[in-house]
Scaffold this motif. Sequence first.
Motif, short mmCIF file in Angstrom:
data_model
loop_
_atom_site.label_atom_id
_atom_site.label_comp_id
_atom_site.label_asym_id
_atom_site.label_seq_id
_atom_site.Cartn_x
_atom_site.Cartn_y
_atom_site.Cartn_z
N LEU A 1 69.59 31.20 32.27
CA LEU A 1 67.98 30.38 31.83
C LEU A 1 67.30 30.55 33.11
O LEU A 1 66.03 30.97 33.22
CB LEU A 1 68.21 29.22 31.33
N SER B 1 64.02 33.43 33.68
CA SER B 1 62.92 32.67 33.50
C SER B 1 62.05 33.10 34.80
O SER B 1 60.65 33.44 34.66
CB SER B 1 62.83 31.27 33.58
N ILE C 1 67.89 30.34 23.14
CA ILE C 1 67.73 30.14 24.34
C ILE C 1 66.18 29.93 24.60
O ILE C 1 65.82 29.01 25.86
CB ILE C 1 68.23 31.34 25.13
N TYR C 2 65.31 30.44 24.02
CA TYR C 2 63.92 30.51 24.65
C TYR C 2 63.55 28.75 24.32
O TYR C 2 62.50 28.48 24.89
CB TYR C 2 63.04 31.34 23.62
N VAL D 1 63.07 26.73 27.55
CA VAL D 1 62.20 27.02 28.63
C VAL D 1 61.57 25.72 29.13
O VAL D 1 61.25 25.44 30.20
CB VAL D 1 61.43 28.06 28.39
#
Length: 882
Positions: A280, A284, A323-324, A327
């Motif tokens: 992640l 990102s 997964i988003y 963030v």
Amino acid sequence: MTSVNDLRSSFVDYFARNGHEPVASSPLVPRNDPTLMFTNSGMVQFKNTFTGVEKRPYSRATSAQKCVRAGGKHNDLDNVGFTARHHTFFEMLGNFSFGDYFKPEAIELAWNLLTKDWGLAKDKLMVTVYEDDDEALNLWKKIAGIGEDRIVRLGAKSNFWQMGDTGPCGPCSEIFYDHGDHVWGGPPGSPEEDGDRWIEIWNLVFMQYEQHGDGSRTGLPRPSIDTGMGLERVAAVMQGVHDNYDIDLFKSLIGAAANATNVDIKGEGNRSLRVIADHLRSMSFLIAEGVLPSNEGRGYVLRRIMRRAMRHATMLGSNEPVIYKLVPTLVREMGQAYPELRSGEALIAETVRLEEGRFLKTLGRGLQILADETKDMGEGAVLDGTSAFKLYDTFGFPLDLTQDALRLRGITVDQPGFDAAMAAQKAEARKSWSGSGEAATDTVWYGLLDKLGPTEFLGYETETAEGEVKALLKDGAEVAALADGEEGFVVVNQTPFYGESGGQVGDTGLIKGEGVAATVIETHKFHGVFAHKVKVTEGTLKLGQPLTLLVDHQRRSSIRANHSATHLLHEALRIVLGDHVAQKGSMVSQDRLRFDFVHTKPVTDQEMAQVEDIANAIILQNTPVETRLMGVEDAKESGARALFGEKYGDEVRVVAMGQPTGNGLGWSVELCGGTHVRRTGDIGLVSIVAESAVGAGVRRIEALTGKAARHRGNTNVAIVNSAAGLLRSGTHEVLDRIGALQDNIKKIERELTEARKKLALGGGNGSGDTVSADDAVNGVTYVGRVVEGIAARDVKGLVDSEKKRIGSGVVTLVLKGDDGKGTVAIGVTDDLTSRFAAGELIKLATAALGGQGGGGRPDMAQGGGPDGSKAADAIAAVRGAL
């Protein structure tokens, strides 16, 4: 407990108090080292400072550098999730001296921070030195007060650092921390050194030599210091844990991942949670810097990272994008130290969500095929390369994902077989190049694409970078060098120069290296290979040479503004003229922009003003211009407009500008691979300068932006002010005054024309050419006169006037022109057209003037001849016919 954020700040503050300049982290995509895929240490941004190429206003520096090791020479991707300390993304704390202080100060600063400021127990620390570096060993004994039993001499493999085969180098000294005897492992240099008990937390590099090509070394005139401390590792020490994934930052990320996937944080899925948490951060930060998932270069590494994390999410039972959703947690944890995460949060989340959605569509099928292919395989088996390549080529299942999926079952993949299948496919593709009908030079560029791969374009994020010369061409053929004064093409592995495509012109600028410089005249893009057309101005360009590439900033800025303005004008035209408007081609240069669009009639001034007003209103919003990478069908479904004539691959860049009017991505959303402004306000102003027809149903609009538009406006204002001065009026009265003058001029012109007609009919030249009174010929009134001083277009009007005056008869007027030619007009009143036809009489008159033909109606005809001196003969010829 000391948090990761506290430690980061504490480190930088400590060295700032000791005279070091805090320097922000450099980008993950290095601009000054073409050999690196990603920034992998704190010293990367200072490389040119250490070598003396770059001068900085400080001689001491400190930083917290974001790093990625997931591609190229430094790749930790496959180890993440299986060890306590491997990461694809990590932070490197460092302090640097550029010829200021050396070993004594470096050792003292490090030891004081660890033992005094951070309070680590001395008996928990051990150091290593290079086997021949007695100076460092004695300094550790003197400054740290530790005995030789806690100092280990190691060889060059562990304790001698080199930048490359040549260049600055020197011994180093590493500091290790003992996590305790409950953890297996031994001290550095022991047979058990690969265990996890003794962990390196800091490396001090003493750069004191220069390595030469012949293997010799000489001392540097200004020895320097480069240190690196892994933030995650030292955080584990300071927080009293052994595993990096147990520090506060990772606890937060892993906890969010566990909640999102609805699994037990301490269950069997912990390894997958670690992979997701680590990946992640990488995805990102890379997306925040403008790297987007793709099938080549850095974008491919990013995609591997993303899909590996997504694969582990599915292993935890997630069958939809998840997964988003993590963030915001990352931004909360690291956004204060790295503001780019905050500003890019929406883009990061959206990019991850879209990639995850695409991935999930193909994952299930790929895994099922993989399961079928390997159902009879057990631990230790090898999947043949052909099957692995089929998964990749046909179903979009990348090799690393196949390897990762089989790893848990102890099955490997035949890598050479996979590579052979890939090579065979490329060979088949090459066969079609020569028969494709393309120009002969295409074969050259296709060959370079096959040999070198596509050029990585860095120009979306930077206008300066370093690249390595991979190919040189002159007169369509590869060459080994380009000498001073020669022109040719340069191909490098990565470039900030935009290659002409999509209607946008290519960049120009400079490239330079040690002893060599060249001007970039044009930049083209041939099948993914960026070709810089250059003229060498100094030295010789050679293969393998490292170069600094510098885009002409002012020119690029103008091009960016013009390109972004085309998007806004396009959408504004649709609003004003209707949804039928579609772009049919464009040209974006540094001077102006133009594009062609579908519309069946001219655009009125009022409509043009509306278009300008709408586009400039969006410019004034000054909103960020956002770019996403999307599947082409997903992009079209989202409302993004595709442009006429463009060829799109499976994935496209989607450029959004302006505040969305609904749930869309922006006010203007288009598929576009060009370069654009950062914010709409950077366009400054857009001014439409011309609109015209270029074909049936196609109009062309031309416009200026920014400084050029402002200059045009200022010029027009100056013209109006000058006009007002000449007219002795206010600027607001200029149009009325000009209109009045035009009316007055027209009136005067009419009066002058009438006066000339009267003078022409009433005067004579004294030679007998003009009949002084109406003549009677065979019972018909005949007027035959020579006239002068009027325009040829007015002769017919005089004939009509004479016809009205006499009521019945024939009129012949001959104009003697200033050029010596004659123009004759003959009129027959309606009652006589059955007897005399003006079209027949005119032939006699023009013949007398030396001409031929003539023609017209029975009541009026006009012609001419080259000899106006025969005017009287023309009049007599008509009289004779009567």
